[in-house]
Enzyme design. Structure first.
Site, PDB file in Angstrom:
ATOM      1  N   THR A 116      21.903  34.464  -5.554  1.00 21.29           N
ATOM      2  CA  THR A 116      23.107  35.212  -5.911  1.00 21.29           C
ATOM      3  C   THR A 116      22.864  36.214  -7.028  1.00 21.29           C
ATOM      4  O   THR A 116      22.022  35.988  -7.910  1.00 21.29           O
ATOM      5  CB  THR A 116      24.215  34.233  -6.370  1.00 21.29           C
ATOM      6  OG1 THR A 116      25.332  34.975  -6.876  1.00 21.29           O
ATOM      7  CG2 THR A 116      23.724  33.314  -7.474  1.00 21.29           C
ATOM      8  N   TYR A 140      27.412  28.143 -11.868  1.00 22.58           N
ATOM      9  CA  TYR A 140      27.031  28.554 -10.519  1.00 22.58           C
ATOM     10  C   TYR A 140      25.769  29.411 -10.574  1.00 22.58           C
ATOM     11  O   TYR A 140      24.777  29.136  -9.883  1.00 22.58           O
ATOM     12  CB  TYR A 140      28.171  29.323  -9.853  1.00 22.58           C
ATOM     13  CG  TYR A 140      27.756  30.049  -8.596  1.00 22.58           C
ATOM     14  CD1 TYR A 140      27.299  29.347  -7.490  1.00 22.58           C
ATOM     15  CD2 TYR A 140      27.813  31.439  -8.524  1.00 22.58           C
ATOM     16  CE1 TYR A 140      26.902  30.016  -6.333  1.00 22.58           C
ATOM     17  CE2 TYR A 140      27.425  32.118  -7.377  1.00 22.58           C
ATOM     18  CZ  TYR A 140      26.968  31.402  -6.292  1.00 22.58           C
ATOM     19  OH  TYR A 140      26.572  32.070  -5.157  1.00 22.58           O
TER      20      TYR A 140
END
Length: 329
Positions: A116, A140
């Site tokens: 990501t 995250y």
């Protein structure tokens, strides 16, 4: 030989499975169906219901003729990761470690990882390249960065090669209408905008209007899910041809603000909807846009759907189809 796709019943994973099946690959899907759907999996693929952190199950699957793993399984909501970090370190980091270890133990040498742009945090230079410093703003992002580090260390120590693809903001749906973003209470902006346009939500919330961006709202690089999974297929071919381990951005190199996405959703749908301005959320960066030349150069990737209105049109069509599939949603 077959490809194991973890999280292959989920949003991006189900698109990947369709892409691989169409390319003539044998596909095994491992998914616990916590956020995925069995009906989203292409019929030609074999679906195994289970957890990616289950070492015994992984051993059973990987000794059965798997030559590559494409790993999507994990948790992906930034605000949730801030509120429940240990969930993210379990689902994203610990389970990825178990999967990498199982690959090494069973001689599976090719691994493609769903990473990501959140690893960059709030980048100093935009567009941001793969060589930029990594400073995640959320658990995250940190959980994904830890997985990248584990992959690099494993590749240095074993006969093992990986490609980590750092996604920017994935959106849209299968142009053929076979699958799309189907999770209830999703937080993805384009998904939410489509739901609002179709009357499934009372409003759309804009989190932060005072960023140092042209219109004060966050700017993101939105990539069509079909283009993204094609980059994975090309990465698989690259590794099978003996390609070296790489970390590559997956985006278009163009950013759109939240307000621009709202305008596009209204234009494409022909519907107005209520917008509510709210404070910033923890873990959100003001602006994240990819420098995406490397993935084109190294994998020969050529996007087909790099247009915001097209992305939203496909997402809207899927949302309408989903309503007719299950009117209660």
């Amino acid at each position: 030989m077959a490809v194991l796709v973890t999280g292959g019943a989920g949003y991006i994973g189900s698109h990947m499975v369709w892409n691989l099946v169409e390319a003539g690959e044998q596909v095994v899907v491992l998914d616990n169906l916590s956020t995925g759907f069995d009906w989203a999996v292409a019929g030609a693929a074999r679906l195994v219901c289970g957890d990616v952190g289950d070492a015994d199950l992984l051993d059973e699957l990987l000794k059965g003729g798997i030559d590559a793993v494409i790993h999507f399984a994990g948790s992906v909501i930034v605000p949730e990761s801030v509120a429940d970090p240990l969930k993210y370190y379990r689902n994203n980091t610990a389970s990825t470690r178990a999967l990498i270890e199982a690959c090494v133990m069973n001689g599976v040498r090719r691994f493609i990882f769903s990473s990501t742009a959140a690893v960059y945090g709030d980048p100093e230079v935009v567009p941001v390249g793969e060589d930029a410093p990594v400073h995640p703003l959320s658990p995250y992002g940190s959980s994904k960065l830890m997985s990248e580090i584990m992959l690099a260390d494993t590749a240095a120590a074993h006969d093992f090669a990986f490609t980590a693809l750092r996604y920017f903001n994935v959106a849209g749906a299968d142009p053929g209408g076979r699958t799309g973003q189907s999770t209830a209470n999703a937080t993805h902006l384009i998904k939410v905008a489509c739901e609002a346009a179709l009357g499934k939500r009372s409003h759309l919330s804009v989190f932060g209007t005072d960023y140092d961006t042209p219109d004060g709202t966050g700017v993101r690089d939105y990539i069509h899910v079909a283009d993204l999974v094609e980059a994975h297929r090309l990465a698989l071919a690259h590794l099978r041809d003996g390609g070296q381990s790489r970390i590559l951005n997956c985006g278009y190199g163009e950013g759109y603000s939240v307000r621009q996405v709202i305008e596009s959703a209204r234009r494409v749908s022909g519907c107005d909807f209520k917008v509510v301005e709210e404070p910033r959320r923890l873990g959100d960066a003001p602006q994240v846009v990819a420098r995406a030349d490397a993935v084109r150069r190294e994998l020969g990737w050529q996007p087909r759907y790099d247009d915001l209105d097209t992305i939203i049109a496909h997402a809207l069509a899927w949302e309408d189809r989903l309503s007719r599939r299950n009117p209660a949603r």
